[in-house]
Design a protein around this motif. Structure first.
Motif, PDB file in Angstrom:
ATOM      1  N   SER A  80     -46.438 -43.671  61.868  1.00  0.00           N
ATOM      2  CA  SER A  80     -47.865 -43.370  61.819  1.00  0.00           C
ATOM      3  C   SER A  80     -48.187 -42.856  60.429  1.00  0.00           C
ATOM      4  O   SER A  80     -47.382 -42.158  59.817  1.00  0.00           O
ATOM      5  N   GLY A  96     -50.545 -46.374  65.627  1.00  0.00           N
ATOM      6  CA  GLY A  96     -49.287 -45.639  65.642  1.00  0.00           C
ATOM      7  C   GLY A  96     -48.293 -46.408  66.487  1.00  0.00           C
ATOM      8  O   GLY A  96     -48.667 -47.088  67.450  1.00  0.00           O
ATOM      9  N   ASN A 104     -42.105 -41.276  68.205  1.00  0.00           N
ATOM     10  CA  ASN A 104     -43.228 -41.753  67.394  1.00  0.00           C
ATOM     11  C   ASN A 104     -42.642 -42.368  66.119  1.00  0.00           C
ATOM     12  O   ASN A 104     -42.477 -41.701  65.105  1.00  0.00           O
ATOM     13  N   ARG A 118     -50.757 -40.929  60.125  1.00  0.00           N
ATOM     14  CA  ARG A 118     -51.523 -39.722  60.377  1.00  0.00           C
ATOM     15  C   ARG A 118     -50.816 -38.499  59.809  1.00  0.00           C
ATOM     16  O   ARG A 118     -49.596 -38.455  59.734  1.00  0.00           O
TER      17      ARG A 118
END
Length: 813
Positions: free
Chosen positions: A341, A323, A338, A343
């Protein structure tokens, strides 16, 4: 009033233009994972999760896994469809080099239950037993044509079920206090093992480390098991899974784990030869992760971490557990983004957590913009199902990630990473330089124009500095890497190049930080190879980026070979020429730099010991004091500039043979000699292959005793070819492998393939045709005289003589 009116007018037009610009920008969100995942139904397990490709991968995905067929060859597959529906299925089987199509077939009967499609591939009796093939499965969903790949093996020696059972019990037992005692049966705990970190444990770790210490760790979700390799004796199994623990504040912390096992089957039972677990903590960006002078990343390994700061040090971009984050340490209230990523909060993990990709930070500007690459398998979004390289830019002012271009490359993640680790550099004027497949490319990130700077390079004829600002390459038009007349040194920041010529042939060795290291080959020895098929150099030179001399090394009557850079040290072997066009050993030597070895990728990274999690990694930041850091995600993903670039990568048919090293379920590197490859994977019970996937060496696949009948007759033809030996020479029914430098125990592997081992002692050639735990047996092929030598004495005898062996590997037909 006029001035006020003018300022108001300017502000109006600026805001109107900015608003129009945003309205014309194509914004999107990254779509959730969508493609089906296929599994092999094997007894009690759903094995070998196969991820869908929307590109034809050819033979590139062959190393991902191997599937052992049932005796009736009826291969059962289960496809987790998600929101898709498999309308039809077909398959084809080819040899691993793709040269022969063995079988094509279709599947008419597809059943469904609980969101899964089940089908059986009716593989015919057209394949040979104990020979691996490539199985290419094609699923049609209406929206997509999906490609899945696995190697298949049909054998009477299927011991994989026992290996799978042991691996599964070991992994699950580490979480179960009632069954974990069974684990001690396999441990080889050593006092010297590092028991300070949960990020990496192996069979030498303590029992307490294997069962997760004091964390109270528990599994989360499914265990995904893959048979990475099996050859009838050796099996390699990988289990990936997510886990969690609850900290003292009642908060859950999550981890991604990978267990790799190596097994050997003996007549009595299956033996676990090696176990290796890697763990990294999922960085959540919670407020408690930012405190004092640290960003706490958690449990992991330095391979998972990369850090880069802006020049004014206001912004820190960091990669952890695949990430990408950016932290603003200049703001009055701390802020972390962030940036990227794969995810997902909605996916079950098998797709979003699939780890065959990574991130490369290219630059961090003083405004907080971040340029970066995402490379490997694309888990989600508009390019899901493709392998390649994505170039993104995070625009801090708009809080937007912009996709600039995508380069589709039908090679697996490990191979893409291997190339980009050699060169992926973004210059200040926006030129992205990449090394791939023997070529150096320059991509203008503004116009997307692609320029090929050099092509036809041998892999060992190219090198980049620690920062990758400087690159060097040998003349690609040279006959080979030992007969280059010049070396080109390029400063990618200034786009200035310099050439080094004269003194004989030049051999590029590498860099020590930004200093170039090269050797000069005396023309008098330019056609005389060492026994390891290398041409020695007579002088070693180290020069700065401006070609100013830093140091040089030469000795009268001596030449240097096996030159290798290790940090700030340069190691090499000394040899001296003797009559008859040969060399004799003259010891080893090392040149040591007085520079401190630094890794810019880990600038500001440190670790401390936590009473529960043990070794924990962190990044140094300015003291937060009472600041409360908030974490956000970018507001938008912009596809306005998204383009596709084709590098026109072609396979060079004239590339010298390379050895491909594998261990712990992953590609470890490719080398010019078997000795270099086996050194990469020996400690991890690995194996070495050719480019076509044929085994050249395997540490585990070796019986405790072997005797070759008619050894002299079998070796009669290969012995006539010794004078032409290079690194590996391929003939109709066998290959001859230069195994010089391997220890005797490792070289005895070749007897297991059905041929004697050719061995030298002084000026004589012998055939080792038999070994057991205590002795080896040799025969002189000229006189026929035989001799028995104790194993320990033989190992010392051959080691003293340089371990000069030649192995013979038959081709499977």
């Amino acid at each position: 009033m006029g001035a006020v009116f003018l300022i108001a007018l300017i502000l109006y037009f600026y805001r109107s233009w900015h608003s129009m610009e945003r309205q014309n920008t194509v914004y999107s969100t990254m779509e959730e994972p969508s493609l089906p995942v296929a599994y092999v139904s094997s007894g009690d397990y759903l094995m070998n999760p196969m991820h869908a490709y929307l590109q034809d991968m050819g033979k590139q995905a062959a190393r991902d896994m191997i599937t052992v067929l049932p005796q009736d060859r009826q291969l059962k597959l289960v496809v987790q469809e998600y929101d898709n529906m498999v309308a039809s299925a077909s398959y084809e089987i080819r040899t691993l080099d793709l040269s022969h199509l063995i079988e094509k077939g279709t599947v008419s009967d597809i059943s469904r239950s609980d969101g899964n499609a089940s089908l059986v591939l009716p593989i015919q009796n057209l394949i040979n037993k104990d020979q691996a093939y490539l199985l290419h499965i094609t699923l049609e969903t209406g929206a997509h044509t999906l490609n899945y790949y696995t190697r298949i093996l049909w054998t009477d020696r299927d011991y994989t079920k026992s290996m799978e059972d042991v691996a599964f019990r070991f992994t699950t037992g580490s979480f179960d206090s009632t069954n974990s005692k069974d684990i001690t049966t396999y441990l080889e705990t050593k006092d010297t093992a590092d028991n300070s970190s949960l990020g990496h444990v192996d069979l030498h770790s303590s029992f307490n480390q294997i069962i997760w210490g004091k964390t109270g760790m528990q599994p989360k979700g499914r265990f995904y098991m893959t048979l990475k390799e099996f050859d009838g004796m050796m099996g390699e199994i990988q289990i990936s899974y997510e886990s969690y623990m609850t900290d003292e504040n009642g908060e859950e912390k999550h981890f991604l784990n990978e267990d790799n096992f190596v097994f050997r089957n003996d007549p009595e039972r299956v033996y676990m030869m090696d176990f290796d677990r890697t763990t990294h903590q999922i960085f959540e960006g919670d407020s408690e992760d930012f405190a004092g002078k640290r960003i706490t990343l958690g449990v992991g390994n330095t391979d998972d971490i990369a850090v880069q700061k802006s020049e004014n040090e206001h912004y820190i971009a960091f990669k952890t557990d695949q990430g990408l984050w950016r932290y603003d340490q200049s703001s009055k209230s701390g802020h972390a983004v962030n940036i990227f990523s794969y995810r997902s909060d909605t996916d079950d993990g098998v797709r979003a957590n699939y780890d065959q990709h990574d991130i490369k930070i290219l630059s961090v500007s003083d405004k907080g913009d971040v340029d970066f690459l995402v490379y490997g398998y694309v888990n989600r979004g508009s390019h899901e199902g493709y392998n390649g390289i994505l170039y993104y830019r995070y625009d801090s002012s708009n809080d937007t990630v912009t996709e600039n271009f995508f380069i589709a490359i039908p090679e697996v993640y490990d191979q893409i990473r291997w190339n980009l680790e050699k060169l992926a550099y973004l210059s200040g004027d926006g030129l992205l330089y990449l090394y791939y497949g023997g070529s150096i490319y320059g991509i203008d990130t503004n116009s997307l124009e692609v320029v090929t700077i050099a092509t036809g390079l041998q892999e060992s004829g190219f090198a980049s500095s620690d920062t990758q600002q400087y690159i060097a390459y040998q003349n690609p038009d040279a006959e080979d890497i030992y007969h280059a007349a010049k070396i080109t040194l390029v400063n990618l920041e200034s786009n200035q190049s310099s050439e080094i010529q004269g003194g004989g042939y030049l051999r590029l060795i590498g860099f020590n930080q930004d200093d170039l290291i090269y050797g000069i080959i005396n023309p008098a020895y330019a056609s005389i190879y060492t026994e390891k098929h290398k041409i020695p150099i007579s002088e070693i030179h180290i020069v700065g980026p401006d070609l100013s001399d830093k140091t040089s090394y030469a000795k009268d009557g001596l030449l240097f070979t096996n030159v290798r850079v290790s940090g700030t040290r340069l190691h090499f072997d000394k040899i001296r020429p003797v009559e008859g066009g040969h060399y004799e050993a003259a010891g080893e030597d090392t040149i040591i730099s007085n520079r401190e070895q630094t890794d810019a990728r880990l600038s500001g990274v440190g670790s401390y010991t936590d009473k529960i999690l043990q070794k924990v990694w962190y990044i140094e930041i300015k003291d937060l004091g009472t600041k409360h850091v908030r974490s956000t995600a970018p507001k938008n993903l912009s596809l306005e500039r998204a383009s596709s670039i084709d590098l026109n990568i072609t396979e060079d048919k004239n590339v010298i043979p390379m050895f491909y090293a594998y261990a712990h379920g992953h590609f470890q590197g490719r080398t010019r000699t078997l000795e270099e490859a086996y050194e990469l994977v020996y400690d991890d019970f690995g194996y070495v292959l050719t480019a076509d996937g044929e085994f050249v060496w395997n540490r585990v696949d070796k019986s405790t005793m072997v005797t070759i009948r008619n050894a002299t007759a079998l070796a009669e033809e290969p012995l006539t070819k010794l004078s032409k030996l290079t690194t590996i020479d391929t003939y109709d029914t066998y290959s001859m492998v230069n195994a010089y430098g391997m220890d005797l125990s490792s070289a005895l592997y070749f007897l297991n393939k059905g041929y004697p081992l050719i061995a030298y002692l002084e000026d004589s050639c012998y055939l080792i045709y038999s070994y057991d735990s205590f002795n080896i047996r040799l025969v002189d092929p000229m006189s026929g005289s035989q001799n028995v030598v104790g194993r320990e004495d033989a190992e010392a005898m051959f080691r003293q003589d340089g371990n000069r062996f030649v192995g013979i590997v038959p081709h499977k037909t």
